[in-house]
Design a protein around this motif. Structure first.
Motif, PDB file in Angstrom:
ATOM      1  N   ALA A 256     -14.978  -1.246 -33.661  1.00  0.00           N
ATOM      2  CA  ALA A 256     -16.293  -1.881 -33.811  1.00  0.00           C
ATOM      3  C   ALA A 256     -17.103  -1.718 -32.528  1.00  0.00           C
ATOM      4  O   ALA A 256     -16.546  -1.509 -31.441  1.00  0.00           O
ATOM      5  CB  ALA A 256     -16.125  -3.358 -34.136  1.00  0.00           C
ATOM      6  N   VAL A 257     -18.414  -1.819 -32.658  1.00  0.00           N
ATOM      7  CA  VAL A 257     -19.303  -1.648 -31.507  1.00  0.00           C
ATOM      8  C   VAL A 257     -19.016  -2.689 -30.428  1.00  0.00           C
ATOM      9  O   VAL A 257     -19.136  -2.416 -29.231  1.00  0.00           O
ATOM     10  CB  VAL A 257     -20.779  -1.749 -31.956  1.00  0.00           C
ATOM     11  N   ASP A 258     -18.629  -3.892 -30.842  1.00  0.00           N
ATOM     12  CA  ASP A 258     -18.407  -4.968 -29.875  1.00  0.00           C
ATOM     13  C   ASP A 258     -16.939  -5.174 -29.515  1.00  0.00           C
ATOM     14  O   ASP A 258     -16.567  -6.184 -28.932  1.00  0.00           O
ATOM     15  CB  ASP A 258     -18.992  -6.280 -30.412  1.00  0.00           C
ATOM     16  N   ASP A 259     -16.082  -4.209 -29.850  1.00  0.00           N
ATOM     17  CA  ASP A 259     -14.669  -4.331 -29.486  1.00  0.00           C
ATOM     18  C   ASP A 259     -14.496  -4.295 -27.970  1.00  0.00           C
ATOM     19  O   ASP A 259     -15.084  -3.441 -27.285  1.00  0.00           O
ATOM     20  CB  ASP A 259     -13.856  -3.170 -30.086  1.00  0.00           C
TER      21      ASP A 259
ATOM     22  N   GLU B  46     -17.863   5.755 -37.458  1.00  0.00           N
ATOM     23  CA  GLU B  46     -19.132   5.968 -36.764  1.00  0.00           C
ATOM     24  C   GLU B  46     -18.930   6.305 -35.301  1.00  0.00           C
ATOM     25  O   GLU B  46     -19.636   7.154 -34.740  1.00  0.00           O
ATOM     26  CB  GLU B  46     -19.996   4.703 -36.887  1.00  0.00           C
ATOM     27  N   LEU B  47     -17.960   5.664 -34.662  1.00  0.00           N
ATOM     28  CA  LEU B  47     -17.717   5.882 -33.243  1.00  0.00           C
ATOM     29  C   LEU B  47     -16.638   6.913 -32.972  1.00  0.00           C
ATOM     30  O   LEU B  47     -16.364   7.241 -31.817  1.00  0.00           O
ATOM     31  CB  LEU B  47     -17.334   4.553 -32.566  1.00  0.00           C
TER      32      LEU B  47
END
Length: 312
Positions: free
Chosen positions: A112-115, A259-260
Motif C-alpha cells: 500500500a502507498v502508506d505502508d 500499482e507499485l
C-alpha cells in the motif's frame, strides 16, 4: 526442425507426463492464469482460492460454482498438467492439507502507498520467495538440461532482451564470458536482427521476454530459428508467440503485479533464477575449461582493484 543440432537437444515427447505436485499446482495457477480464457480463469481462481472446497466438488459442481461448463473444467485441469478433473481433485485435497499444516505460504497482501518501510521489506521478501518457489515448481528440468547441453557446445551465443529483460540478458552473458564462452547481449532490436542473420547450426540464441509477445525480442529469435540455431525462450507465457520460434521453452513465474510493483520488477527475480541455473549447469558441463577461466577472471579483477602502488 531445420538442423540436426535441434533434434539432438529437443527433449523426447512425453505421452504420459507426471501431474504437478501440490506446490506446483499453485504455481501453475499463478503463472498460467493471465493467459487463460476468462472462463478458465474463473475455474483456476476458484481452485487456487479454495482448494479444500473445490476438492469436495464434482466436475459438475465446480462448473456450476464458477458459472462455466464441465468441458471448461476439464480443459483447465489439463492445462494445469492433469490428465483429468479427478487428478486435479486429488492435488487440491493435498494442497489444502499442506495449507492447513502451514507448509504452503498464503498469498501476501499488495504493498500500500502508506505502508511503513518495514512492511514493504517483509512483503517484498515474501513475494520474492514465492516467485522463486513458483519458478522452481513450473520449470521443466529436461528443457533446462537440453539448453545447458546446447550452450556448453555452442560456437556462439546471442541473447535478446529489452527493458528489464535486457539487464537479465547482460547478467547471463557476463557469466558465460567469465567461463570462456563467446556470448553477446543485444538490447538494440536492429543489431539483434543483423547479428541473428549470422547464426547457424552450432549457435544458440536466447530470447528473454516475460510477456512472450515482445516483438523486438521475437523477431531476432525468429531469424535465428530459421537460420538453424538452437533457440531458447525464457518467458512467463509458454503459450506466447515467442514459443513458436523456440526449440526450448524455460517457463518462469512472477509475483502478482500491483500499482507499485510492475511485472518488470517481479519477473526479473524468476528470470535471474533461470539464468543462474543455466550458468551453473554449463559450468558443471565444461568444468575442465570453465574453472581455469573463472579463476583467471577473478585474478584479473583482483589485480585491477588492488589499491597498492603498482598494482592498478
Amino acid at each position: 526442425m531445420s538442423s540436426d543440432l535441434k533434434e539432438t537437444f529437443m527433449p523426447p515427447p512425453q505421452s504420459d507426463p507426471t501431474p504437478p505436485a501440490p506446490a506446483a499446482l499453485a504455481a501453475k495457477v499463478r503463472t498460467l492464469g493471465p493467459s487463460m480464457t476468462r472462463s478458465m480463469q474463473r475455474v483456476a481462481e476458484a481452485v487456487a482460492g479454495d482448494p479444500a472446497g473445490c476438492a469436495a466438488l464434482t466436475v459438475t459442481g465446480l462448473a456450476e460454482r464458477t458459472g462455466t461448463s464441465e468441458a471448461t473444467v476439464v480443459r483447465t485441469s489439463r492445462l494445469l498438467g492433469y490428465p483429468g478433473y479427478r487428478d486435479l481433485r486429488i492435488a487440491l485435497a493435498a494442497l489444502a492439507a499442506h495449507q492447513a499444516a502451514g507448509r504452503a505460504p498464503a498469498v501476501t497482501a499488495d504493498i500500500a502507498v502508506d505502508d511503513p518501510i518495514a512492511d514493504v521489506v517483509t512483503k517484498l521478501a515474501r513475494e520474492e520467495q514465492q516467485c522463486l518457489a513458483d519458478t522452481a515448481a513450473v520449470l521443466d528440468t529436461s528443457q533446462v538440461e537440453a539448453a545447458v547441453s546446447a550452450l556448453a557446445t555452442a560456437r556462439r551465443i546471442d541473447v535478446y532482451g529489452v527493458g528489464a529483460s535486457s539487464l537479465v540478458g547482460q547478467d547471463l552473458v557476463q557469466k558465460l564470458l567469465r567461463i570462456g564462452l563467446i556470448a553477446h547481449a543485444h538490447a538494440d532490436p536492429h543489431l539483434a536482427v543483423t547479428n541473428a542473420v549470422q547464426l547457424h547450426s552450432g549457435d544458440v540464441a536466447i530470447a528473454i521476454t516475460h510477456s512472450g509477445r515482445t516483438t523486438d525480442v521475437i523477431e531476432p529469435l525468429r531469424v535465428a530459428f530459421e537460420r538453424g540455431a538452437t533457440t531458447v525462450a525464457i518467458t512467463g507465457r509458454p503459450d506466447g508467440e515467442v514459443a513458436q520460434y523456440a526449440d526450448l521453452v524455460l517457463t518462469t513465474s512472477t509475483a502478482r503485479e500491483s500499482e507499485l510493483r510492475p511485472a518488470a520488477m517481479s519477473s526479473r527475480t524468476s528470470q535471474l533464477l533461470v539464468v543462474d541455473c543455466l550458468f551453473i549447469g554449463v559450468a558443471q558441463r565444461t568444468y575442465e575449461s570453465a574453472a581455469p577461466a573463472l579463476s583467471a577472471s577473478y585474478e584479473a579483477l583482483a589485480h585491477r582493484h588492488d589499491p597498492r602502488p603498482g598494482h592498478r
